[in-house]
Design an enzyme around this catalytic site. Structure first.
Site, PDB file in Angstrom:
ATOM      1  N   GLU A   1       0.870  -1.211   0.174  1.00  0.00           N
ATOM      2  CA  GLU A   1      -0.222  -0.224   0.029  1.00  0.00           C
ATOM      3  C   GLU A   1       0.945   1.349   0.003  1.00  0.00           C
ATOM      4  O   GLU A   1       1.829   1.307   0.660  1.00  0.00           O
ATOM      5  CB  GLU A   1      -0.874  -0.109   1.253  1.00  0.00           C
ATOM      6  CG  GLU A   1      -1.819  -0.981   1.349  1.00  0.00           C
ATOM      7  CD  GLU A   1      -2.911  -0.800   0.317  1.00  0.00           C
ATOM      8  OE1 GLU A   1      -3.058   0.269  -0.256  1.00  0.00           O
ATOM      9  OE2 GLU A   1      -3.871  -1.633   0.098  1.00  0.00           O
TER      10      GLU A   1
ATOM     11  N   ARG B   1     -17.401  -0.185   6.603  1.00  0.00           N
ATOM     12  CA  ARG B   1     -18.414  -0.796   6.147  1.00  0.00           C
ATOM     13  C   ARG B   1     -19.197  -1.778   7.019  1.00  0.00           C
ATOM     14  O   ARG B   1     -20.242  -1.990   7.014  1.00  0.00           O
ATOM     15  CB  ARG B   1     -17.908  -1.363   4.714  1.00  0.00           C
ATOM     16  CG  ARG B   1     -18.990  -2.308   4.220  1.00  0.00           C
ATOM     17  CD  ARG B   1     -18.801  -2.724   2.656  1.00  0.00           C
ATOM     18  NE  ARG B   1     -18.683  -1.141   1.877  1.00  0.00           N
ATOM     19  CZ  ARG B   1     -19.659  -0.790   1.298  1.00  0.00           C
ATOM     20  NH1 ARG B   1     -20.811  -1.454   1.219  1.00  0.00           N
ATOM     21  NH2 ARG B   1     -19.526   0.381   0.743  1.00  0.00           N
TER      22      ARG B   1
ATOM     23  N   HIS C   1      -1.462  -5.651   1.633  1.00  0.00           N
ATOM     24  CA  HIS C   1      -2.719  -6.435   1.568  1.00  0.00           C
ATOM     25  C   HIS C   1      -2.530  -7.772   0.839  1.00  0.00           C
ATOM     26  O   HIS C   1      -2.012  -7.847  -0.284  1.00  0.00           O
ATOM     27  CB  HIS C   1      -3.854  -5.618   0.774  1.00  0.00           C
ATOM     28  CG  HIS C   1      -4.687  -4.976   1.957  1.00  0.00           C
ATOM     29  ND1 HIS C   1      -5.155  -3.557   1.872  1.00  0.00           N
ATOM     30  CD2 HIS C   1      -5.511  -5.326   2.791  1.00  0.00           C
ATOM     31  CE1 HIS C   1      -5.746  -3.339   2.676  1.00  0.00           C
ATOM     32  NE2 HIS C   1      -6.199  -4.430   3.382  1.00  0.00           N
TER      33      HIS C   1
ATOM     34  N   CYS D   1      -7.333  -1.937   8.433  1.00  0.00           N
ATOM     35  CA  CYS D   1      -6.211  -1.905   7.682  1.00  0.00           C
ATOM     36  C   CYS D   1      -5.260  -0.613   7.573  1.00  0.00           C
ATOM     37  O   CYS D   1      -4.441  -0.436   7.867  1.00  0.00           O
ATOM     38  CB  CYS D   1      -6.518  -2.781   6.395  1.00  0.00           C
ATOM     39  SG  CYS D   1      -7.031  -4.462   6.530  1.00  0.00           S
TER      40      CYS D   1
END
Lengths: 214, 214, 214, 214
Positions: free
Chosen positions: B78, B88, B166, B141
């Site tokens: 990332e 979410r 990831h 994350c």
């Protein structure tokens, strides 16, 4: 009151840019506001210059930049612009910056000041798929979004909100790209009009569930 | 010298976390450095506390956090963490923050200080697909990546590099998820080991083409 | 008793064929049956000749042909072979038939006589994604499946069951193909072994839900 | 001369069927032929009865059945129908046949007698993505295609050509289905009109490259 909408010219070997096609078809008034559209070049530096010049000229109450995101399935208001230019391909004048800041000395990122969640919901309410995106990439789209938000945050005018929306390919572009999604120009225009109405109608964003786990 | 590697426990209804499975299988030495692995909870706040406690304890030369990105096709270092929690789904203790800063008053984003492009290239050189990602999402994350980078930038130790990778689902998880990609635990472990070797071998990142247009 | 397993050599510009790599790693005995593996050329006509010659030589109780289906997410037993060669690319000897029958005067299609649903279930029970596919395409994979089933139905031996399984890319192949799924060679071998055990253990197929709406 | 076009009612929990929406909007004349459209039920058996009754009534020169293929990116003329009903979900009257022949004693498959490659090319020439599909699934779409082709081949009239085209979701359907492609009703109607014109203009199909490797 005026909403300024920018769209890029075609890039990356495409003969058209769905963002530009859709923006050109927007009505001149949405939710009681005048809509002014401006084409900007897919060129690092010049894209920001064109956008900020249009801000100076039109003195809008909000700025919405629109660009193509080939491969996406839906219309995606962007949450954040990051302070980096890292081009996968050359821009329309042959420049391909690698890991350079958009603006030297500026913050690492700007969050959109448009109501991105209200915009995504309004687009969906119009029957068109939409979701909030957390990355505008590292090419000229992220670049103009960062540049406009930095301009509004530093030079101003400070009460003007700004942000970016990515739109998918249109079907014409996917004829030679099997397995790529598209939305028609008419659908994209309708979605952008719904997003602009949401900008007018939502001074602040709504606190709904639009995040992603990754 | 020590490389600290963190991985989350399972979340979102999964019975395992591929990041944790792969990290547990890492060798204890890579490229001459000691590898220390720590499991962290998929819980806002506590994830950062566990990671920073491990930094204090092990005094590593670099910190690599690893998490699951179900739906991705490859292993993705990332580029950036943004200062927002926008969940979410609920975390493993039932918290679901909406549009809250990770750290009040902190910068809007931190760029990874690990050599993300060299890591992606090293993973590919090991025969495993990899690309640089420009969004770690808005869940735990991104949260731990931001928290660790903020900790290293403020509390320190300041010469310690940090970042996040990831990883996709493993096949076991996709048996009931038609159309979802996966990589095996063995493949992910091999990819992470290659990435860690790249961290050791690249004090600074390489200036290669890894950007995205959107 | 013997299970005959065929796999193609690399084609379409690939330097390896995941079907061949996985088949070569199969154990020599599965569920009490001897497993014999044969490499066949990705060439119209010659592929069928090689398979039927191996049938004559090894007198198997079942024939399983295996091929690469780049882009698929899972291991897919094929339901049906159709009597047409319609090549998107040239085969390994430069032939590219367009809309020609595999066998002039033969039926329009043959259904696999292997227990395809039991095979898909056995693969999933081994922790590997699998589903029944309703098209083996129109290239050499469909061609060999049709040819073998036609041979068994006409020349015989008539009590021998036959069919085809498609397998995804392996990670090495997707390093330069962003957005393409893969399964490792080890995972594919394990899945094929589970499928072969299901062939041995299921004289007739199970009547489970494995159909598709399209 | 008349082209008969059938389309299914909604199924699978959908409130509309894009095939039906698009077919209802077709012009009444295409390329000098009269276009007659008929809605058929998504019910095993009754779908074929409705189609063959319409053939008897309208005495068309060609029959084109149209159905929804949610998840596909483009408009797909189908190459072949297979003699099997194997339902993933119940039809609109609750029937869910598993591994039953469409017509007992009939051939294992029928190839479309419409010019499927010319149709795909005509759709693309209209700026809309299209490709030949090699599987219409094992639900009511494959069922009606098989039933109509069997009727034309046995009962007749024998000079009448028949086939099937699958169309994607429309955007309204994908609002709640992230990551699913769509085409607008207008785009689908335009594509079907182009396909019908190709049917009229091509007594025989063209011998172009439209096959697939799998």
């Amino acid at each position: 009151m005026t909403i300024l909408v920018t769209a890029f010219d075609p890039f990356g070997g495409e003969s058209l840019n769905p963002a530009l096609e859709a923006v050109k078809a927007l009505p001149s008034d949405i939710a009681g506001e005048k809509v002014v559209t401006v084409e900007v070049p897919t060129v690092f530096g010049k894209a920001i210059e064109a956008a900020t010049a249009a801000i100076d000229e039109h003195q809008p109450s909000a700025v919405l930049c629109v660009g193509q995101a080939g491969g996406r399935f839906d219309i995606t208001p962007e949450r954040v612009a990051i302070n980096i230019d890292d081009a996968r391909i050359a821009d329309n004048e042959g420049h391909q910056p690698i890991d350079k800041p958009v603006v030297e000395g500026a913050p690492p990122a700007y969050f959109a000041t448009l109501p991105i969640k209200a915009m995504a919901q309004a687009i969906r309410d119009a029957g068109i798929p939409s979701s909030v995106s957390n990355s505008a990439g590292t090419f000229v789209c992220n670049h103009i979004m960062f540049g406009v938000l930095h301009h509004l945050a530093t030079v101003g005018p400070h009460n003007v909100r700004g942000g970016f929306v990515h739109v998918p390919f249109i079907p014409e572009q996917t004829v030679a790209k099997p397995g790529q999604p598209s939305l028609s120009t008419e659908t994209i225009t309708k979605g952008l009009a719904a997003a602009i109405a949401a900008i007018v109608e939502n001074e602040r964003d709504v606190a709904t569930v639009e995040g992603t786990t990754h």
